[in-house]
Design a protein around this motif. Structure first.
Motif, PDB file in Angstrom:
ATOM      1  N   UNK A   8      -0.026  14.847  -4.453  1.00  0.00           N
ATOM      2  CA  UNK A   8       1.376  14.500  -4.212  1.00  0.00           C
ATOM      3  C   UNK A   8       1.511  13.077  -3.673  1.00  0.00           C
ATOM      4  N   UNK A   9       0.651  12.720  -2.733  1.00  0.00           N
ATOM      5  CA  UNK A   9       0.717  11.385  -2.139  1.00  0.00           C
ATOM      6  C   UNK A   9       0.427  10.309  -3.175  1.00  0.00           C
ATOM      7  N   UNK A  10      -0.617  10.517  -3.989  1.00  0.00           N
ATOM      8  CA  UNK A  10      -0.932   9.533  -5.022  1.00  0.00           C
ATOM      9  C   UNK A  10       0.162   9.467  -6.073  1.00  0.00           C
ATOM     10  N   UNK A  11       0.720  10.609  -6.417  1.00  0.00           N
ATOM     11  CA  UNK A  11       1.790  10.606  -7.416  1.00  0.00           C
ATOM     12  C   UNK A  11       2.972   9.778  -6.928  1.00  0.00           C
ATOM     13  N   UNK A  12       3.319   9.902  -5.662  1.00  0.00           N
ATOM     14  CA  UNK A  12       4.413   9.110  -5.110  1.00  0.00           C
ATOM     15  C   UNK A  12       4.106   7.614  -5.176  1.00  0.00           C
ATOM     16  N   UNK A  13       2.842   7.256  -4.967  1.00  0.00           N
ATOM     17  CA  UNK A  13       2.450   5.844  -5.020  1.00  0.00           C
ATOM     18  C   UNK A  13       2.438   5.295  -6.436  1.00  0.00           C
ATOM     19  N   UNK A  14       2.265   6.177  -7.414  1.00  0.00           N
ATOM     20  CA  UNK A  14       2.096   5.737  -8.796  1.00  0.00           C
ATOM     21  C   UNK A  14       3.363   5.884  -9.628  1.00  0.00           C
ATOM     22  N   UNK A  15       4.488   6.159  -8.996  1.00  0.00           N
ATOM     23  CA  UNK A  15       5.736   6.388  -9.719  1.00  0.00           C
ATOM     24  C   UNK A  15       6.343   5.133 -10.331  1.00  0.00           C
ATOM     25  N   UNK A  16       6.186   4.011  -9.665  1.00  0.00           N
ATOM     26  CA  UNK A  16       6.872   2.790 -10.080  1.00  0.00           C
ATOM     27  C   UNK A  16       5.970   1.917 -10.955  1.00  0.00           C
ATOM     28  N   UNK A  17       6.214   1.876 -12.280  1.00  0.00           N
ATOM     29  CA  UNK A  17       5.358   1.086 -13.174  1.00  0.00           C
ATOM     30  C   UNK A  17       5.337  -0.406 -12.846  1.00  0.00           C
ATOM     31  N   UNK A  18       6.442  -0.948 -12.391  1.00  0.00           N
ATOM     32  CA  UNK A  18       6.482  -2.375 -12.049  1.00  0.00           C
ATOM     33  C   UNK A  18       5.549  -2.681 -10.884  1.00  0.00           C
ATOM     34  N   UNK A  19       5.573  -1.805  -9.888  1.00  0.00           N
ATOM     35  CA  UNK A  19       4.692  -1.992  -8.741  1.00  0.00           C
ATOM     36  C   UNK A  19       3.232  -1.861  -9.156  1.00  0.00           C
ATOM     37  N   UNK A  20       2.942  -0.906 -10.038  1.00  0.00           N
ATOM     38  CA  UNK A  20       1.565  -0.735 -10.503  1.00  0.00           C
ATOM     39  C   UNK A  20       1.069  -1.983 -11.224  1.00  0.00           C
ATOM     40  N   UNK A  21       1.937  -2.612 -11.979  1.00  0.00           N
ATOM     41  CA  UNK A  21       1.558  -3.846 -12.691  1.00  0.00           C
ATOM     42  C   UNK A  21       1.285  -4.988 -11.720  1.00  0.00           C
ATOM     43  N   UNK A  22       1.910  -4.954 -10.555  1.00  0.00           N
ATOM     44  CA  UNK A  22       1.637  -5.965  -9.535  1.00  0.00           C
ATOM     45  C   UNK A  22       0.246  -5.780  -8.926  1.00  0.00           C
TER      46      UNK A  22
END
Length: 133
Positions: A86-100
């Motif tokens: 659940x914690x990782x899923x919340x961190x990985x929700x935003x594709x723009x942030x992941x690209x950063x």
């Protein structure tokens, strides 16, 4: 239950850390310290929730001085409290942030691979972990 002496635990944690660090862009803090997946987790959870108990717990540990050490402690905390997926899923929700944070080869940038990883991590919720935090 899985304990600190378990070989499988060490393998699991090493693989998780490998995934979180794989193709991670090099970022530096204002004071020049290299950022790691711990910083990604803090940023991602801050965006989604007011405060995550695991983040609060880890930041209260004075012995932890590096982002890698804090990240490892956070992973262990989440395993014990059945909050890892659940914690990782919340961190990985935003594709723009992941690209950063990640370059193109990261499995977290692929929706299919991300779903596979999270699905496997949700299966860990039925495993009991008794780890020293």
């Amino acid at each position: 239950p899985v304990t600190d002496g378990s070989r499988e635990l060490h393998s699991l944690c090493a693989q998780l850390e490998f995934l979180l660090q794989f193709d991670l862009k090099e970022k530096r803090s204002f004071f020049g310290q290299r950022k790691d997946y711990w910083d990604l987790l803090c940023q991602g959870l801050a965006r989604c929730r007011q405060e995550h108990e695991g983040i609060h717990f880890v930041t209260s540990l004075d012995k932890l001085k590096t982002p890698v050490g804090r990240g490892r402690a956070f992973l262990r905390y989440c395993l014990v409290h059945r909050q890892l997926a659940e914690s990782l899923q919340l961190c990985l929700l935003d594709p723009e942030s992941l690209c950063e944070w990640y370059y193109a080869r990261s499995p977290f940038l692929s929706p299919k691979r991300r779903a596979e990883i999270l699905g496997s991590l949700y299966e860990l919720d039925c495993v009991t972990f008794h780890l020293a935090l």
